[in-house]
Design a protein around this motif. Structure first.
Motif, PDB file in Angstrom:
ATOM      1  N   ALA A   1      29.385   8.456  41.957  1.00  0.00           N
ATOM      2  CA  ALA A   1      28.618   9.377  42.960  1.00  0.00           C
ATOM      3  C   ALA A   1      28.909  10.733  42.792  1.00  0.00           C
ATOM      4  O   ALA A   1      29.651  11.292  42.346  1.00  0.00           O
ATOM      5  CB  ALA A   1      29.249   8.952  44.443  1.00  0.00           C
ATOM      6  N   ASP A   2      27.858  11.324  43.303  1.00  0.00           N
ATOM      7  CA  ASP A   2      27.648  13.067  42.893  1.00  0.00           C
ATOM      8  C   ASP A   2      28.679  13.701  43.372  1.00  0.00           C
ATOM      9  O   ASP A   2      29.267  13.443  44.563  1.00  0.00           O
ATOM     10  CB  ASP A   2      26.363  13.389  43.483  1.00  0.00           C
ATOM     11  CG  ASP A   2      25.092  13.034  42.828  1.00  0.00           C
ATOM     12  OD1 ASP A   2      25.046  12.491  41.618  1.00  0.00           O
ATOM     13  OD2 ASP A   2      24.042  13.351  43.396  1.00  0.00           O
ATOM     14  N   ARG A   3      29.349  14.594  42.651  1.00  0.00           N
ATOM     15  CA  ARG A   3      30.593  15.149  43.134  1.00  0.00           C
ATOM     16  C   ARG A   3      31.554  14.604  43.524  1.00  0.00           C
ATOM     17  O   ARG A   3      32.759  15.072  44.071  1.00  0.00           O
ATOM     18  CB  ARG A   3      30.101  16.124  44.349  1.00  0.00           C
ATOM     19  CG  ARG A   3      29.155  17.064  44.186  1.00  0.00           C
ATOM     20  CD  ARG A   3      29.074  18.237  45.303  1.00  0.00           C
ATOM     21  NE  ARG A   3      28.002  19.036  45.218  1.00  0.00           N
ATOM     22  CZ  ARG A   3      27.823  20.258  46.057  1.00  0.00           C
ATOM     23  NH1 ARG A   3      28.516  20.301  47.093  1.00  0.00           N
ATOM     24  NH2 ARG A   3      26.859  20.998  45.894  1.00  0.00           N
TER      25      ARG A   3
ATOM     26  N   GLY B   1      38.306  22.493  46.885  1.00  0.00           N
ATOM     27  CA  GLY B   1      37.542  23.131  47.819  1.00  0.00           C
ATOM     28  C   GLY B   1      35.759  22.645  47.695  1.00  0.00           C
ATOM     29  O   GLY B   1      35.242  23.151  48.931  1.00  0.00           O
ATOM     30  N   THR B   2      35.392  22.051  46.716  1.00  0.00           N
ATOM     31  CA  THR B   2      34.047  21.805  46.841  1.00  0.00           C
ATOM     32  C   THR B   2      33.645  20.585  47.920  1.00  0.00           C
ATOM     33  O   THR B   2      34.245  19.606  47.706  1.00  0.00           O
ATOM     34  CB  THR B   2      33.664  21.328  45.379  1.00  0.00           C
ATOM     35  OG1 THR B   2      33.816  22.226  44.441  1.00  0.00           O
ATOM     36  CG2 THR B   2      32.212  21.013  45.318  1.00  0.00           C
ATOM     37  N   PRO B   3      32.702  20.837  48.573  1.00  0.00           N
ATOM     38  CA  PRO B   3      32.168  19.692  49.683  1.00  0.00           C
ATOM     39  C   PRO B   3      31.642  18.530  48.764  1.00  0.00           C
ATOM     40  O   PRO B   3      30.855  18.800  47.720  1.00  0.00           O
ATOM     41  CB  PRO B   3      31.021  20.431  50.498  1.00  0.00           C
ATOM     42  CG  PRO B   3      31.518  21.880  50.255  1.00  0.00           C
ATOM     43  CD  PRO B   3      31.988  22.160  48.786  1.00  0.00           C
ATOM     44  N   VAL B   4      32.038  17.643  49.275  1.00  0.00           N
ATOM     45  CA  VAL B   4      31.593  16.218  48.332  1.00  0.00           C
ATOM     46  C   VAL B   4      30.729  15.465  49.593  1.00  0.00           C
ATOM     47  O   VAL B   4      31.271  15.150  50.749  1.00  0.00           O
ATOM     48  CB  VAL B   4      32.726  15.436  48.100  1.00  0.00           C
ATOM     49  CG1 VAL B   4      32.295  13.898  47.403  1.00  0.00           C
ATOM     50  CG2 VAL B   4      33.362  16.182  46.930  1.00  0.00           C
ATOM     51  N   PRO B   5      29.471  14.919  49.169  1.00  0.00           N
ATOM     52  CA  PRO B   5      28.682  14.311  50.162  1.00  0.00           C
ATOM     53  C   PRO B   5      28.732  12.842  50.178  1.00  0.00           C
ATOM     54  O   PRO B   5      29.195  12.209  48.982  1.00  0.00           O
ATOM     55  CB  PRO B   5      27.139  14.684  49.873  1.00  0.00           C
ATOM     56  CG  PRO B   5      27.352  14.882  48.248  1.00  0.00           C
ATOM     57  CD  PRO B   5      28.689  15.328  47.993  1.00  0.00           C
ATOM     58  N   VAL B   6      28.549  12.135  51.126  1.00  0.00           N
ATOM     59  CA  VAL B   6      28.611  10.603  51.243  1.00  0.00           C
ATOM     60  C   VAL B   6      27.204  10.022  50.869  1.00  0.00           C
ATOM     61  O   VAL B   6      26.306  10.671  51.476  1.00  0.00           O
ATOM     62  CB  VAL B   6      29.098  10.159  52.867  1.00  0.00           C
ATOM     63  CG1 VAL B   6      29.018   8.847  52.735  1.00  0.00           C
ATOM     64  CG2 VAL B   6      30.345  10.717  53.218  1.00  0.00           C
TER      65      VAL B   6
END
Length: 283
Positions: A175-177, A110-115
């Protein structure tokens, strides 16, 4: 194996007063087991240490130590090997192609992941992952999986532009997350046959990957054996066994995840990780 009064458990991690703990998830409640440090120090063998807590009241975190190493295997299904050859000219590896991830990239269901801002999007990769139970040096293919505490699902979200800029994968794979893992760690005794599990990816509800771990080129036992004549595996380390065919870069034109998309990866007997994709500006 992890136990709760002798019973196998489905493990989650959570944060309480700045300390990471693990607990057994059942019926939307988490029974505390131990601090994460103690859990892995004892090879996952523990008994319940408190009354059940509603999972909605907890801040979930990845169920592996912050010091864990994540060993990923590239190009480990025949269908993906064909894609890799067509897309990047990479031949099928004769040995397990090992690259590393940082534990800081791991996130929960459920954690949002940024591009990343200079990427066209992120690519999906469903994988079966194994978590190591104890120190392993010079494993053999006969005893390697005895050192597996449990299994989980993993989405090796990839920044393909950075991955393809050079022959080194590190930036494109960190990449982050970008490492959704979970939703639980299922102890090895609950997984009847990890060599025969269906793995799937859905993007906005559409199935884009659908395969089976029976099609791995290099088995988990071979991967552990290959790693451990050079590197000692430690309790809590993660091995992600590779993704099948159907990654976004194999589409014509390539199809990548952008803000507003939702990607789900599912591994039979373990569960589904759901990941919303967002813009970096929305963090």
């Amino acid at each position: 194996m992890a136990t709760e009064k002798g019973k196998a458990v489905r493990v989650v991690g959570y944060l309480q007063d700045g300390v990471r703990y693990v607990g057994s998830l059942s019926n939307d409640k988490v029974t505390p087991l131990a601090t994460m440090e103690a859990f892995y120090r004892h090879g996952g063998v523990t008994e319940k240490a408190g009354a059940p807590i509603p999972v909605s009241d907890l801040e979930l975190v990845p169920f592996v130590p912050e010091t864990a190493r994540i060993f990923c295997v590239g190009i480990n299904y025949k269908a993906h090997a064909t894609e890799a050859k067509d897309i990047g000219g990479i031949d099928e590896p004769k040995f397990p192609m090992i690259f590393g991830r940082f534990a800081s990239t791991l996130v929960t269901d459920g954690t949002p992941v940024p591009v990343p801002p200079n990427e066209d999007g992120l690519d999906w990769e469903v994988e079966l992952a194994a978590v190591i139970k104890d120190d392993v040096w010079e494993a053999t293919e006969e005893n390697a999986v005895d050192h597996v505490l449990g299994y989980t699902a993993f989405n090796d979200l990839s920044a393909r532009r950075k991955q393809s800029d050079t022959i080194q994968f590190t930036l494109g794979k960190n990449a982050d997350r970008s490492g959704p893992i979970g939703p639980v760690l299922v102890t090895a005794d609950e997984v009847e046959d990890p060599t025969n599990l269906r793995v799937m990816t859905r993007v906005n509800g559409e199935t884009v990957q659908d395969s089976n771990t029976s099609l791995l080129i290099h088995s988990l036992a071979k991967i552990i054996t290959y790693i451990t004549d050079t590197v000692t595996l430690r309790a809590g380390d993660v091995i992600a066994t590779g993704t099948p065919g159907g990654v976004g870069m194999s589409f014509t034109p390539p199809r990548l995840l952008g803000p507003g998309d939702v990607v789900e990866v599912e591994v039979e007997a373990i569960g589904t990780i759901r990941t919303p994709i967002i813009s970096r500006a929305d963090l």
